[in-house]
Motif scaffolding. Structure first.
Motif, PDB file in Angstrom:
ATOM      1  N   GLY A 250     -85.977  37.054 123.101  1.00 10.83           N
ATOM      2  CA  GLY A 250     -84.568  36.941 122.787  1.00 10.83           C
ATOM      3  C   GLY A 250     -83.683  38.033 123.345  1.00 10.83           C
ATOM      4  O   GLY A 250     -82.614  38.313 122.794  1.00 10.83           O
ATOM      5  N   HIS A 251     -84.087  38.637 124.469  1.00 10.02           N
ATOM      6  CA  HIS A 251     -83.290  39.686 125.101  1.00 10.02           C
ATOM      7  C   HIS A 251     -82.658  39.175 126.399  1.00 10.02           C
ATOM      8  O   HIS A 251     -83.016  38.101 126.899  1.00 10.02           O
ATOM      9  CB  HIS A 251     -84.159  40.916 125.371  1.00 10.02           C
ATOM     10  N   LYS A 252     -81.734  39.935 126.941  1.00  2.61           N
ATOM     11  CA  LYS A 252     -81.070  39.591 128.208  1.00  2.61           C
ATOM     12  C   LYS A 252     -81.592  40.535 129.292  1.00  2.61           C
ATOM     13  O   LYS A 252     -81.747  41.729 129.052  1.00  2.61           O
ATOM     14  CB  LYS A 252     -79.552  39.737 128.073  1.00  2.61           C
ATOM     15  N   ALA A 253     -81.812  40.001 130.485  1.00  8.37           N
ATOM     16  CA  ALA A 253     -82.361  40.840 131.547  1.00  8.37           C
ATOM     17  C   ALA A 253     -81.838  40.430 132.913  1.00  8.37           C
ATOM     18  O   ALA A 253     -81.546  39.257 133.166  1.00  8.37           O
ATOM     19  CB  ALA A 253     -83.891  40.771 131.543  1.00  8.37           C
ATOM     20  N   VAL A 254     -81.737  41.434 133.788  1.00 10.55           N
ATOM     21  CA  VAL A 254     -81.437  41.203 135.195  1.00 10.55           C
ATOM     22  C   VAL A 254     -82.184  42.259 136.011  1.00 10.55           C
ATOM     23  O   VAL A 254     -82.387  43.388 135.543  1.00 10.55           O
ATOM     24  CB  VAL A 254     -79.920  41.265 135.477  1.00 10.55           C
ATOM     25  N   SER A 255     -82.598  41.883 137.195  1.00 11.28           N
ATOM     26  CA  SER A 255     -83.305  42.791 138.099  1.00 11.28           C
ATOM     27  C   SER A 255     -82.435  43.066 139.317  1.00 11.28           C
ATOM     28  O   SER A 255     -82.053  42.147 140.036  1.00 11.28           O
ATOM     29  CB  SER A 255     -84.640  42.172 138.534  1.00 11.28           C
ATOM     30  N   MET A 256     -82.122  44.349 139.534  1.00 11.32           N
ATOM     31  CA  MET A 256     -81.326  44.777 140.679  1.00 11.32           C
ATOM     32  C   MET A 256     -82.257  45.453 141.690  1.00 11.32           C
ATOM     33  O   MET A 256     -82.965  46.409 141.351  1.00 11.32           O
ATOM     34  CB  MET A 256     -80.231  45.740 140.229  1.00 11.32           C
ATOM     35  N   ASN A 257     -82.229  44.957 142.910  1.00 12.43           N
ATOM     36  CA  ASN A 257     -83.178  45.398 143.932  1.00 12.43           C
ATOM     37  C   ASN A 257     -82.482  46.083 145.104  1.00 12.43           C
ATOM     38  O   ASN A 257     -81.518  45.540 145.651  1.00 12.43           O
ATOM     39  CB  ASN A 257     -83.934  44.188 144.488  1.00 12.43           C
ATOM     40  N   ALA A 258     -82.994  47.232 145.484  1.00 13.12           N
ATOM     41  CA  ALA A 258     -82.623  47.847 146.753  1.00 13.12           C
ATOM     42  C   ALA A 258     -83.627  47.347 147.794  1.00 13.12           C
ATOM     43  O   ALA A 258     -84.835  47.588 147.669  1.00 13.12           O
ATOM     44  CB  ALA A 258     -82.662  49.369 146.657  1.00 13.12           C
ATOM     45  N   ILE A 259     -83.138  46.641 148.788  1.00 12.43           N
ATOM     46  CA  ILE A 259     -84.025  46.093 149.819  1.00 12.43           C
ATOM     47  C   ILE A 259     -84.347  47.201 150.824  1.00 12.43           C
ATOM     48  O   ILE A 259     -83.479  47.658 151.564  1.00 12.43           O
ATOM     49  CB  ILE A 259     -83.367  44.904 150.540  1.00 12.43           C
ATOM     50  N   ILE A 260     -85.595  47.655 150.810  1.00 13.00           N
ATOM     51  CA  ILE A 260     -85.957  48.766 151.692  1.00 13.00           C
ATOM     52  C   ILE A 260     -86.836  48.319 152.863  1.00 13.00           C
ATOM     53  O   ILE A 260     -87.120  49.121 153.762  1.00 13.00           O
ATOM     54  CB  ILE A 260     -86.647  49.910 150.919  1.00 13.00           C
ATOM     55  N   ALA A 261     -87.258  47.050 152.857  1.00 11.42           N
ATOM     56  CA  ALA A 261     -88.052  46.523 153.975  1.00 11.42           C
ATOM     57  C   ALA A 261     -87.672  45.069 154.194  1.00 11.42           C
ATOM     58  O   ALA A 261     -87.281  44.369 153.261  1.00 11.42           O
ATOM     59  CB  ALA A 261     -89.541  46.629 153.680  1.00 11.42           C
TER      60      ALA A 261
END
Length: 290
Positions: A250-261
């Motif tokens: 029951g939580h909220k989530a997001v994944s933020m990615n730095a594209i390094i390759a």
């Protein structure tokens, strides 16, 4: 009442792995893989009120522009996410003294800041990407009972397209909190994508050193796969578990990615630390307007 063997506490009453008590965490939590990245985030805070570390799990809680934030290092992999998400939820929603569920359940906001590799040519190194969905190749969520939030049509199309060796876990698909994705990609600088979460860095992501691959075409197939308007855009090792357990609890989530390759072009960031620093500052400034 939850048995002592199931919810293990340290002598001081803190949860076993994270070494945290409920008052040590904020409602808004940033997760990072690398414990050393904690300081890269909290150096921007106005103040830090709490610090602890046990094994690879380091935590700091403080304030950034009047927003209370906890930063937790998870280490690498979905197995570690299983520990971190369950213990964070226990801190928020279980009375650790009585070992009973709290009457009022608390919803956490969980934001991953991490690195990732693109498998699409048009997503260059040093770009930011918000994961709208995650594809899990790890099998973790199959150990939990509820699967109502899994996107089964997407997963079935992918499973049939990849034709993986039958010994491997079937892929599952789970979405981020869409409001968070939209919030963190408002200004057009951020790509939106579907992130593949792998069970390792080498063979599970198609890398060959001395040991060969069971499914040598796996990455090429991921690159060319399409379902509706979605393509697999990038690979890393935590997001599917963060999304799945967040939905389950029951939580909220997001994944933020730095594209390094970029696996398609063979490019690697000339300064990956700078790319991550830019993502940290971008994410922090978006957090204060949540």
């Amino acid at each position: 009442m939850i048995k002592e063997s199931e919810l293990i506490l340290n002598a001081d009453g803190s949860v076993y792995h994270l070494n945290l008590k409920p008052e040590n965490i904020a409602n808004l939590i940033i997760t990072v893989g690398d414990p050393d990245r904690i300081d890269s985030i909290t150096k921007h805070f106005d103040s830090v009120e709490f610090k602890t570390q046990k094994r690879e799990f380091q935590t700091q809680t403080g304030t950034y522009k009047n927003k209370r934030i906890t930063v937790v290092s998870t280490g690498i992999g979905t197995d570690n996410i299983d520990i971190v998400l369950n213990e964070l939820d226990a801190l928020a929603n279980i009375n650790l003294k009585t070992r009973e569920f709290k009457e009022e359940q608390q919803q956490l906001t969980i934001i991953r800041i991490g690195t990732s590799g693109s498998i699409q040519k048009e997503i260059p190194v040093d770009a930011f990407l918000a994961s709208e969905k995650a594809v899990g190749f790890d099998g973790l969520l199959y150990y939990y009972q509820s699967d109502a939030f899994l996107e089964k049509e997407f997963a079935e199309h992918l499973h049939e397209y990849l034709d993986l060796h039958p010994h491997k876990a079937r892929p599952y698909v789970v979405s981020a909190d869409q409001d968070l994705v939209d919030h963190f990609s408002q200004d057009g600088r951020v790509f939106k994508g579907v992130t593949g979460t792998n069970v390792g860095f080498y063979a599970p992501q198609g890398r060959v050193l001395r040991a060969g691959l069971q499914d040598p075409n796996f990455i090429d197939q991921l690159t060319t796969f399409k379902f509706q308007d979605y393509r697999i855009t990038n690979l890393e090792m935590e997001t599917s578990a963060i999304y799945g357990l967040s939905k389950l609890l029951g939580h909220k989530a997001v994944s933020m990615n730095a594209i390094i390759a970029n696996r398609e072009t063979g490019d690697f960031s000339k300064d990956s630390l700078k790319a991550v620093e830019h993502l940290i500052l971008y994410t922090l400034d978006k957090i204060i307007t949540l």
